[in-house]
Design a protein around this motif. Structure first.
Motif, mmCIF file in Angstrom:
data_model
loop_
_atom_site.group_PDB
_atom_site.id
_atom_site.type_symbol
_atom_site.label_atom_id
_atom_site.label_comp_id
_atom_site.label_asym_id
_atom_site.label_seq_id
_atom_site.Cartn_x
_atom_site.Cartn_y
_atom_site.Cartn_z
ATOM 1 N N ARG A 191 22.981 -47.751 4.117
ATOM 2 C CA ARG A 191 21.563 -47.439 3.952
ATOM 3 C C ARG A 191 20.998 -46.999 5.303
ATOM 4 O O ARG A 191 21.307 -47.614 6.335
ATOM 5 C CB ARG A 191 20.862 -48.715 3.471
ATOM 6 N N LEU A 192 20.247 -45.916 5.281
ATOM 7 C CA LEU A 192 19.601 -45.444 6.519
ATOM 8 C C LEU A 192 18.083 -45.400 6.301
ATOM 9 O O LEU A 192 17.590 -44.734 5.395
ATOM 10 C CB LEU A 192 20.106 -44.031 6.875
ATOM 11 N N VAL A 193 17.349 -46.172 7.106
ATOM 12 C CA VAL A 193 15.871 -46.115 7.047
ATOM 13 C C VAL A 193 15.412 -45.136 8.122
ATOM 14 O O VAL A 193 15.633 -45.366 9.307
ATOM 15 C CB VAL A 193 15.263 -47.514 7.283
ATOM 16 N N TRP A 194 14.884 -44.009 7.659
ATOM 17 C CA TRP A 194 14.524 -42.895 8.571
ATOM 18 C C TRP A 194 13.009 -42.979 8.809
ATOM 19 O O TRP A 194 12.219 -42.565 7.985
ATOM 20 C CB TRP A 194 14.882 -41.570 7.912
ATOM 21 N N TYR A 195 12.619 -43.531 9.936
ATOM 22 C CA TYR A 195 11.194 -43.822 10.186
ATOM 23 C C TYR A 195 10.599 -42.725 11.079
ATOM 24 O O TYR A 195 11.000 -42.557 12.222
ATOM 25 C CB TYR A 195 11.082 -45.200 10.840
ATOM 26 N N VAL A 196 9.649 -41.966 10.492
ATOM 27 C CA VAL A 196 8.922 -40.917 11.252
ATOM 28 C C VAL A 196 7.490 -41.407 11.457
ATOM 29 O O VAL A 196 6.698 -41.353 10.520
ATOM 30 C CB VAL A 196 8.924 -39.583 10.483
ATOM 31 N N PRO A 197 7.163 -41.960 12.626
ATOM 32 C CA PRO A 197 5.777 -42.437 12.821
ATOM 33 C C PRO A 197 4.791 -41.283 12.624
ATOM 34 O O PRO A 197 4.972 -40.203 13.201
ATOM 35 C CB PRO A 197 5.752 -42.914 14.272
ATOM 36 N N SER A 198 3.753 -41.508 11.771
ATOM 37 C CA SER A 198 2.798 -40.434 11.451
ATOM 38 C C SER A 198 1.381 -40.979 11.521
ATOM 39 O O SER A 198 1.172 -42.188 11.621
ATOM 40 C CB SER A 198 3.057 -39.897 10.035
ATOM 41 N N ALA A 199 0.438 -40.069 11.399
ATOM 42 C CA ALA A 199 -0.977 -40.456 11.425
ATOM 43 C C ALA A 199 -1.254 -41.398 10.253
ATOM 44 O O ALA A 199 -0.697 -41.230 9.170
ATOM 45 C CB ALA A 199 -1.848 -39.209 11.317
ATOM 46 N N GLY A 200 -2.100 -42.412 10.448
ATOM 47 C CA GLY A 200 -2.456 -43.336 9.379
ATOM 48 C C GLY A 200 -1.515 -44.535 9.332
ATOM 49 O O GLY A 200 -1.712 -45.445 8.529
ATOM 50 N N ASP A 201 -0.505 -44.560 10.178
ATOM 51 C CA ASP A 201 0.451 -45.664 10.216
ATOM 52 C C ASP A 201 -0.185 -46.863 10.922
ATOM 53 O O ASP A 201 -0.618 -46.728 12.072
ATOM 54 C CB ASP A 201 1.685 -45.171 10.981
ATOM 55 N N PRO A 202 -0.274 -48.043 10.291
ATOM 56 C CA PRO A 202 -0.907 -49.187 10.961
ATOM 57 C C PRO A 202 -0.103 -49.676 12.147
ATOM 58 O O PRO A 202 -0.623 -50.367 13.008
ATOM 59 C CB PRO A 202 -0.989 -50.245 9.858
ATOM 60 N N GLY A 203 1.176 -49.327 12.226
ATOM 61 C CA GLY A 203 2.013 -49.827 13.311
ATOM 62 C C GLY A 203 1.963 -48.962 14.551
ATOM 63 O O GLY A 203 2.654 -49.233 15.531
ATOM 64 N N LEU A 204 1.156 -47.926 14.557
ATOM 65 C CA LEU A 204 1.122 -47.035 15.716
ATOM 66 C C LEU A 204 0.482 -47.736 16.903
ATOM 67 O O LEU A 204 -0.382 -48.590 16.750
ATOM 68 C CB LEU A 204 0.324 -45.770 15.389
ATOM 69 N N ALA A 205 0.920 -47.338 18.082
ATOM 70 C CA ALA A 205 0.318 -47.885 19.300
ATOM 71 C C ALA A 205 -1.111 -47.381 19.418
ATOM 72 O O ALA A 205 -1.397 -46.261 19.032
ATOM 73 C CB ALA A 205 1.142 -47.437 20.507
ATOM 74 N N GLY A 206 -2.029 -48.264 19.947
ATOM 75 C CA GLY A 206 -3.414 -47.834 20.161
ATOM 76 C C GLY A 206 -3.432 -46.675 21.111
ATOM 77 O O GLY A 206 -2.853 -46.737 22.186
ATOM 78 N N GLY A 207 -4.092 -45.553 20.693
ATOM 79 C CA GLY A 207 -4.076 -44.345 21.508
ATOM 80 C C GLY A 207 -4.943 -44.502 22.737
ATOM 81 O O GLY A 207 -6.119 -44.826 22.626
ATOM 82 N N GLN A 208 -4.355 -44.298 23.891
ATOM 83 C CA GLN A 208 -5.167 -44.315 25.107
ATOM 84 C C GLN A 208 -5.667 -42.916 25.456
ATOM 85 O O GLN A 208 -6.521 -42.759 26.290
ATOM 86 C CB GLN A 208 -4.357 -44.871 26.282
ATOM 87 N N GLU A 209 -5.097 -41.898 24.799
ATOM 88 C CA GLU A 209 -5.482 -40.534 25.139
ATOM 89 C C GLU A 209 -6.832 -40.212 24.493
ATOM 90 O O GLU A 209 -7.125 -40.661 23.387
ATOM 91 C CB GLU A 209 -4.455 -39.522 24.616
ATOM 92 N N SER A 210 -7.655 -39.435 25.224
ATOM 93 C CA SER A 210 -8.890 -38.952 24.625
ATOM 94 C C SER A 210 -8.559 -37.681 23.838
ATOM 95 O O SER A 210 -7.449 -37.161 23.915
ATOM 96 C CB SER A 210 -9.906 -38.649 25.718
ATOM 97 N N LEU A 211 -9.566 -37.207 23.112
ATOM 98 C CA LEU A 211 -9.381 -35.976 22.334
ATOM 99 C C LEU A 211 -8.992 -34.829 23.257
ATOM 100 O O LEU A 211 -8.171 -33.981 22.928
ATOM 101 C CB LEU A 211 -10.685 -35.657 21.604
ATOM 102 N N TYR A 212 -9.574 -34.884 24.456
ATOM 103 C CA TYR A 212 -9.327 -33.829 25.425
ATOM 104 C C TYR A 212 -7.847 -33.762 25.784
ATOM 105 O O TYR A 212 -7.278 -32.688 25.904
ATOM 106 C CB TYR A 212 -10.179 -34.114 26.657
#
Lengths: 360, 431
Positions: free
Chosen positions: A206-227
């Protein structure tokens, strides 16, 4: 002779062509821009047929009997006993990544940063960048020796066990791959790329192919601004467009000579004082004054009608009216002031009726 | 200086270049630098506005409601062509129809632009400024500058009531003995002797002349000529009241012009005095040929002043000016307060030496208000209007008692009514 003022085709074309040309230019520039920097989705997406996508690899694994589970969110992810492929570990919150890696039997991280390495494979450290080129295995890793030379690059890593000049590093259950380029749709056919991929990822059923995407609760808090997230071309294009807006504003702001002022005459309607007096009567409820004015005016007209002098007394006037109409109008003409507005209105109507009667 | 739309569009094109070719601060600086350099070059190469010379010609007066044309000649003594826009700025009430012109003056030459004016109000309208925007050869920047080129257009009173003039002149000719009817009475003067024809009044037969001649001779008479008429305009605050489209003063000017035209034709001498607390305008001792133009010119800049009428000062000024017995025509709003306080005390001395005719501008709105019935608002309005009318009647009675004649009529009716009153006085020989 008459002249049509409706615009004809030539006039309409002349008026429309410049704006139409501008719109056309903007559209064309947009299309060129979009084609020139068509980035596609995230790299190694198992459903993407882009050059950098991972659809070919997913198909290959599937044909080899490996169950591929493409996942775009960390919620509900159960990699227990399976191989876990994380295509962009930097996007995932290190704690989540550590929890997932703990469950999986084998973890493959594609180009992880320092935070991800610290959380999952502290024994691996990041080195310099590596050019994507054909490299020899140069190590004893089974998958590498079986695959032979592959086209790989990206980031180099330092660990106890590294292959392909650091493009592959292994530490326990964790394998680190230097870049996604080797496994993309376009590069899978080169050298031993496919063999390496199949051996790395097809280790378990079994292969779990994880592509982190927008809306994922596990994403790191973004430090980048929109700019930071905007491509540089947009940012600097917008700065230059701002310069253009300033110039256009200056163009519109400059008047052709100052506004000419002049003193204006006072506009007061002559009847305004009369209306003001009427409102004062109304507000003060001055039925007495109002009735007095109406009675005096009526009396003046009646005296003229009856042929009496201006100094004729009440008795004379009343006698003359009685002789003409047979009515006693003493209370109407000389009575007490009316009580309230309704009585005043009735008084005015009664005075009108009397004048009409005398006139006949 | 001024920019054109092209400057902004050039910078916008630069935005595309920066985004596609050089997305960096250096790219932005380069694109903006190119635009600024083009602006500077265009400014340097544009024709000089400061060196332009201007001169005006055209109309100096216009009757209100008609159109005047004022020409502006632009000469370019510089070495570069001046191309761009010109604005000949006038105050809003001058009614400049289109004061923006496209300009292209080659070096050493001159061009003329024409601005049409349709003044909205009576009085003097002064030209404000001439502003020129000279665009450079690239058409992205322009030099802009203003010059003062003085010119004044006087908007004259419209004289709407001149349509009544032919009818009144007919009546005047009948009085004058030029047509068949003869009028004889006090104040008429001997004109000539002629033969008796059937129908003549036998009382006018001159027996002494009949004895000398073979035929029966009659004397003919004509109204006195060379009487003096002094038109007095009240320009105080009551004259500012607006009735219909115009102020009381507008109606008074109209009535005064009709009366002056009539009196001038009848051979009387007409003077004008406009007064509130001091003399605002004055016309004295003008010959009949220049009478109307000089009256109209004096009336044009008159505006109502927001001050109370100094009736005593007015009477003093009238007495000082009118040495001989005159017909004094006072055009006022018939406001009770200043007339009772100021005019009544000096009225006897005025009417003893002169004949006083008061023309008052009534407001039809007040008469309309007086007929209001139906609800409390309307009836209170009617009461207030009746009170106002009673006050006017009271002042009229006071003036009449002292020997003045009062004509109280609305704006449309006052000029002919006043002319009729004048003709009646003339017919009675009461001037």
């Amino acid at each position: 002779m008459s002249t049509s003022v409706s615009p004809d085709a030539r006039t309409v074309w002349r008026a429309v062509r410049t704006p139409a040309l501008i719109v056309l230019l903007v559209c064309a520039a947009g299309i060129v821009l979009a084609l020139a920097r068509s980035a596609g989705g995230p790299p190694l997406d198992p459903r993407s047929a882009d050059p950098a996508g991972g659809r070919a690899l997913a198909r290959l694994l599937d044909r080899q009997g490996v169950t591929v589970e493409p996942t775009y969110t960390s919620a509900g992810l159960r990699p227990a006993g399976a191989t876990l492929l994380v295509t962009d570990p930097d996007l995932v919150d290190p704690a989540t990544l550590s929890r997932l890696a703990g469950q999986a039997a084998h973890v493959v991280l594609v180009e992880p940063g320092d935070e991800a390495l610290t959380a999952v494979a502290p024994a691996v450290s990041r080195e310099n960048g590596l050019a994507v080129t054909t490299r020899e295995p140069g190590c004893a890793l089974a998958a590498a020796t079986a695959a032979g030379p592959v086209t790989i690059g990206g980031t180099g890593y330092q660990a106890r066990r590294t292959c392909y000049d650091g493009a592959i590093a292994q530490s326990g259950r964790v394998t680190v791959v230097g870049g996604p380029q080797a496994f993309g749709n376009d590069a899978l056919g080169e050298q031993g790329n496919a063999a390496l991929a199949l051996r790395l990822l097809g280790e378990r059923q079994r292969l779990v192919w994880y592509v982190p995407s927008a809306g994922d609760p596990g994403l790191a808090g973004g430090q980048e601004s929109l700019y930071d997230l905007l491509p540089g071309a947009w940012v600097f294009g917008a700065v230059q467009a701002g310069v253009a807006v300033v110039l256009l504003a200056l163009w519109r702001a400059r008047r052709l000579g100052p506004v000419v002022t002049e003193p204006l005459p006072v506009v007061v309607r002559a009847a305004e004082t009369v209306e003001g007096r009427a409102r004062l009567y109304r507000r003060a409820g001055a039925t007495g004054h109002a009735a007095d004015a109406l009675r005096r005016a009526s009396l003046g007209r009646l005296r003229g009608r009856l042929g009496l002098g201006a100094d004729a007394g009440p008795q004379t006037v009343l006698a003359a009216i009685a002789a003409r109409t047979g009515r006693d109008v003493g209370p109407l003409l000389y009575g007490p002031p009316p009580e309230g507005d309704a009585a005043l209105v009735r008084l005015a109507d009664a005075l009108d009726a009397l004048e009409n009667e005398v006139r006949q | 200086m001024a920019l054109t739309a092209r400057a902004g569009l050039l910078a916008l094109a630069g935005a595309l270049v920066v985004a596609l070719l050089a997305p960096s601060w250096a790219g932005v600086a380069a694109a903006t630098g190119v635009v600024l350099a083009a602006l500077a070059a265009d400014l340097a190469l544009a024709g000089s506005v400061r060196a332009l010379t201007f001169s005006r010609s055209g109309a100096t007066s216009v009757r209100l409601g008609e159109e005047a044309e004022v020409s502006l000649r632009v000469a370019n003594p510089g070495r570069r062509r001046v191309r761009g826009r010109l604005r000949d700025a006038w105050p809003p009430s001058a009614g400049a129809v289109d004061d923006r012109h496209t300009l292209a003056v080659p070096p050493g030459q001159a061009r003329t632009v024409v601005t049409r004016l349709r003044p909205a109000r009576r009085g003097d309208r002064h030209a404000h400024r001439v502003t020129v925007r000279a665009v450079g050869p690239l058409g992205i920047a322009a030099r802009q500058g203003s010059h003062t080129v003085p010119w004044t257009v006087r908007a004259l009173p419209p004289f709407h009531s001149r349509r009544h003039l032919p009818g009144k002149l007919d009546r005047l000719r009948q009085l004058d003995g030029r047509s068949a009817a003869h009028v004889r009475g006090q104040g008429t003067e001997f004109d000539s002797l002629r033969e008796y024809v059937v129908g003549d009044d036998v009382r006018s037969i001159d027996w002494r002349a009949t004895a000398r001649a073979r035929d029966v001779m009659v004397r003919t008479w004509r109204p006195e000529r060379d009487r003096r008429v002094l038109l007095v305009l009240d320009t105080s605050r009551t004259a500012a009241g607006r009735i219909g489209d115009g102020t009381r003063l507008d109606t008074a000017l109209d009535a005064a012009l009709l009366l002056a035209a009539l009196a001038g034709r009848a051979g009387d001498r007409v003077d004008l005095l406009a007064y509130d607390r001091r003399v605002r305008a004055s016309v004295q001792g003008t010959g009949s040929a220049e009478l109307l133009p000089s009256l109209v010119g004096a009336m044009a800049p008159l505006e109502p002043e927001l001050v109370e009428l100094d009736a005593r000062g007015l009477a003093g000024e009238v007495l000082r000016r009118a040495g001989r017995r005159s017909l004094v025509v006072l055009l006022t709003g018939l406001d009770p307060a200043p007339l009772e306080a100021g005019l009544l005390p000096v009225l006897p001395s005025l009417t003893a030496r002169h004949r006083l005719l008061v023309g008052a501008v009534a407001d039809p709105a007040v008469a309309g208000l007086a007929r209001g019935r139906g609800d409390a608002d309307a009836v209170y309005g009617a009461a207030a209007a009746e009170r106002t009318l009673a006050e006017r009647a009271h002042v009229t009675a006071l003036l009449t008692r002292h020997g003045a004649e009062v004509v109280d009529a609305g704006p449309g009716a006052l000029p002919p009514a006043l002319a009729d009153a004048y003709l009646d006085l003339k017919a009675r020989g009461a001037l």
